[in-house]
Design a protein around this motif. Structure first.
Motif: not given
Length: 206
Positions: A100, A123-127, A165, A98
């Motif tokens: 962040k 903000a966050e995103q799965e990678v 993001f 993740t």
């Protein structure tokens, strides 16, 4: 020298095979723990867009899981350093993590000619990505590895260092407004506000 490197690579490959097959649970747990601890130290830069001016305060990768890279030729192993009681190897792996980030938001004040802070947003995103880590094993390589070897160190050496993001917008916290109302209720102007409200209600009776 090459003969020793090949021998060390074969030893590491055998250990990784046992880790994958679940017969070395202690070493497997230590490797996962080491990756979890090491990943936030990998330097990451993040950007975003939106109607506010953004300044990145912090960014990091949080470990999720990993799979050792393997093809028909075996694991992706490069021996970096070797000795009688220690081997350092670069190991290829696929990671899920993740990303962040924390951003400070501001707007441009055209009167005072300066940026005015509007708070911060996360903000966050799965990678998922291909990467690599340095694995340092130490101990007696002539003995069964689960008893004789220890994971001395793990360091991430290959991973993405930039993430977009997307749109970052200010999200007001409803509790902030409630806190402001509470402060106003306890302030010196509260009686005046109450009196003005009562007078307005009285005027409405006539």
């Amino acid at each position: 020298m090459q003969e020793h490197a090949d021998e060390a690579q074969a030893r590491i490959a055998a250990i990784l095979t046992a880790v994958d097959e679940g017969t070395l649970p202690r070493l497997a747990a230590d490797i996962e723990r080491g990756l979890r601890d090491a990943m936030p130290h990998w330097p990451v830069h993040g950007e975003g867009g939106g109607s506010f001016y953004l300044e990145l305060d912090s960014a990091e990768l949080e470990y999720g899981s990993h799979t050792l890279t393997k093809d028909d030729d075996g694991y992706d192993i490069t021996i970096v350093r070797m000795g009688s009681s220690q081997i350092v190897a670069r190991i290829g792996a696929q990671f899920s993590a993740t990303a962040k980030a924390e951003f400070s938001l501001s707007v441009w004040d055209s009167v005072d000619k300066e940026h005015v802070g509007m708070g911060s947003e996360s903000a966050e995103q799965e990678v998922d990505f291909d990467g690599a880590f340095l694995l340092t094993l130490s101990g007696d390589f002539a003995e069964p590895p689960d008893d004789a070897l220890d994971v001395e160190d793990i360091e991430i050496v290959d991973a993405p260092d930039y993430f977009d993001f997307g749109e970052i917008e200010f999200q007001p916290d409803p509790s902030d407004y409630e806190d402001w109302l509470a402060e106003e209720a306890n302030s010196d102007v509260a009686p005046d506000l109450a009196q003005e409200t009562a007078e307005l209600k009285g005027d409405q009776l006539f």
